[in-house]
Design a protein around this motif. Structure first.
Motif, short mmCIF file in Angstrom:
data_model
loop_
_atom_site.label_atom_id
_atom_site.label_comp_id
_atom_site.label_asym_id
_atom_site.label_seq_id
_atom_site.Cartn_x
_atom_site.Cartn_y
_atom_site.Cartn_z
N GLU A 1 12.22 2.32 10.84
CA GLU A 1 11.55 1.19 10.19
C GLU A 1 10.32 1.62 9.38
OE1 GLU A 1 12.29 1.44 13.42
OE2 GLU A 1 10.57 0.93 14.70
N ASP A 2 9.97 2.89 9.43
CA ASP A 2 8.88 3.39 8.59
C ASP A 2 9.35 3.66 7.16
OD1 ASP A 2 7.70 5.41 11.36
OD2 ASP A 2 7.10 3.37 10.76
N SER A 3 10.64 3.62 6.94
CA SER A 3 11.16 3.86 5.59
C SER A 3 10.58 2.81 4.63
CB SER A 3 12.69 3.77 5.58
OG SER A 3 13.25 4.80 6.35
N ALA A 4 9.90 3.29 3.61
CA ALA A 4 9.20 2.39 2.69
C ALA A 4 8.58 3.22 1.57
CB ALA A 4 8.10 1.61 3.42
N MET A 5 7.93 2.52 0.67
CA MET A 5 7.15 3.15 -0.38
C MET A 5 5.70 3.12 0.06
SD MET A 5 7.98 4.40 -3.36
CE MET A 5 7.14 5.00 -4.83
N TYR A 6 5.01 4.26 -0.01
CA TYR A 6 3.63 4.36 0.44
C TYR A 6 2.74 4.75 -0.74
CZ TYR A 6 5.37 4.19 5.20
OH TYR A 6 5.97 3.79 6.37
N TYR A 7 1.64 4.01 -0.88
CA TYR A 7 0.70 4.28 -1.95
C TYR A 7 -0.67 4.58 -1.36
CZ TYR A 7 4.00 2.12 -5.22
OH TYR A 7 5.11 1.82 -5.98
N CYS A 8 -1.27 5.64 -1.84
CA CYS A 8 -2.66 5.95 -1.55
C CYS A 8 -3.52 5.32 -2.64
CB CYS A 8 -2.83 7.46 -1.53
SG CYS A 8 -4.50 8.04 -1.13
N ALA A 9 -4.67 4.80 -2.27
CA ALA A 9 -5.49 4.09 -3.25
C ALA A 9 -6.96 4.42 -3.06
CB ALA A 9 -5.27 2.58 -3.15
N LEU A 10 -7.68 4.49 -4.17
CA LEU A 10 -9.11 4.80 -4.19
C LEU A 10 -9.85 3.61 -4.77
CD1 LEU A 10 -11.56 6.83 -4.16
CD2 LEU A 10 -10.82 7.49 -6.46
N GLU A 11 -10.82 3.14 -4.07
CA GLU A 11 -11.61 2.01 -4.56
C GLU A 11 -12.86 2.55 -5.24
OE1 GLU A 11 -14.39 -1.01 -5.12
OE2 GLU A 11 -12.21 -1.09 -5.12
N GLU A 12 -13.04 2.17 -6.52
CA GLU A 12 -14.22 2.61 -7.27
C GLU A 12 -14.65 1.48 -8.19
OE1 GLU A 12 -12.95 6.09 -9.48
OE2 GLU A 12 -11.72 4.86 -10.79
N GLY A 13 -14.85 0.31 -7.60
CA GLY A 13 -15.14 -0.88 -8.40
C GLY A 13 -13.87 -1.66 -8.62
N ASP A 14 -12.79 -0.98 -8.77
CA ASP A 14 -11.45 -1.55 -8.73
C ASP A 14 -10.55 -0.52 -8.07
OD1 ASP A 14 -11.96 -0.83 -12.00
OD2 ASP A 14 -10.42 0.28 -10.92
N MET A 15 -9.36 -0.92 -7.70
CA MET A 15 -8.52 -0.04 -6.90
C MET A 15 -7.60 0.76 -7.81
SD MET A 15 -8.14 0.19 -3.44
CE MET A 15 -8.04 -1.43 -2.66
N ARG A 16 -7.60 2.07 -7.64
CA ARG A 16 -6.70 2.94 -8.41
C ARG A 16 -5.70 3.54 -7.44
NH1 ARG A 16 -8.59 3.04 -13.76
NH2 ARG A 16 -10.15 1.36 -13.77
#
Lengths: 116, 106
Positions: free
Chosen positions: B80-95
């Motif tokens: 059930e961990d199968s998925a798309m994973y995104y890492c994100a950096l917050e610097e005033g807005d999320m990248r």
């Protein structure tokens, strides 16, 4: 308990049409965002808004504009749709400050736009 | 400029094996980093935040400022961990990074 609602799940539009994508949030969030999601490119920020009538360009604003007349609603406008704007469009909202750090962004379910 | 790099577009492991999804960032200040997950036909949702140092669904992520990394780890992967994973950096807005599609095979 849907909190960020995007008006359409699927849209098909013709090249040159003016397209409106609507997003509404019911969490009284200050911040709202529009991203496009493409395979291999991830999420790219188009525009965002920190307050009513405010807007800021993201990384890929060309060909798009936005409108935020009310706090809960953030609209993305494709002035003249082109085939390279075929994509999944995601709207998100967030609170400000520490609340944001605790809860991050809340996303809508997305609008898959096809321009033919 | 690429602020968040996820070097693996696809990652496949067997059930019960350890999994590590890599994320590197570029930011001069003190970063606020997040992992988001998108399961099939579901909306993108927050998985965990570096500020909370929590474990969610068995996943953890440690911020390594020296290596500018925020890798996501789980000792025993589940289907059930199968998925798309995104890492994100917050610097005033999320990248966001480009994402890693994790497939956990039975």
């Amino acid at each position: 308990d849907v909190k960020v609602t995007q008006s359409s799940r699927y849209l098909v539009k013709r090249t040159g049409e003016k397209v409106f994508l609507e997003c509404v949030q019911d969490m009284d969030h200050e911040n709202m965002f529009w991203y496009r999601q493409d395979p291999g490119l991830g999420l790219r920020l188009i525009y965002f808004s920190y307050d009513v009538k405010m807007k800021e360009k993201g990384d890929i604003p060309e060909g798009y504009s936005v409108s935020r007349e009310k706090k809960e609603r953030f609209s993305l406008i494709l002035e003249s749709a082109s085939t390279n704007q075929t994509s999944m469009y995601l709207c998100a909202s967030s609170a400000a400050g520490q609340v944001f750090l605790n809860y991050g962004y809340t996303f809508g379910s997305g609008t898959r736009l096809t321009v033919v | 400029a690429q602020r968040v790099t996820q070097p693996e577009k696809l990652l496949s492991v067997f059930k019960g094996a350890p999994v590590e999804l890599k994320c590197n960032y570029s930011y001069s200040g003190s970063p606020e980093l997040f992992w988001y997950v998108q399961y099939s036909r579901q909306r993108l949702q927050l998985l965990l935040r570096h500020i909370s140092r929590e474990s969610i669904k068995g996943f953890t992520a440690d911020l390594n400022k020296g290596e500018t990394s925020f890798h996501l780890k789980k000792p025993f992967a589940q289907e059930e961990d199968s998925a798309m994973y995104y890492c994100a950096l917050e610097e005033g807005d999320m990248r966001f990074g480009a994402g890693t599609r994790l497939t956990v095979k039975p």
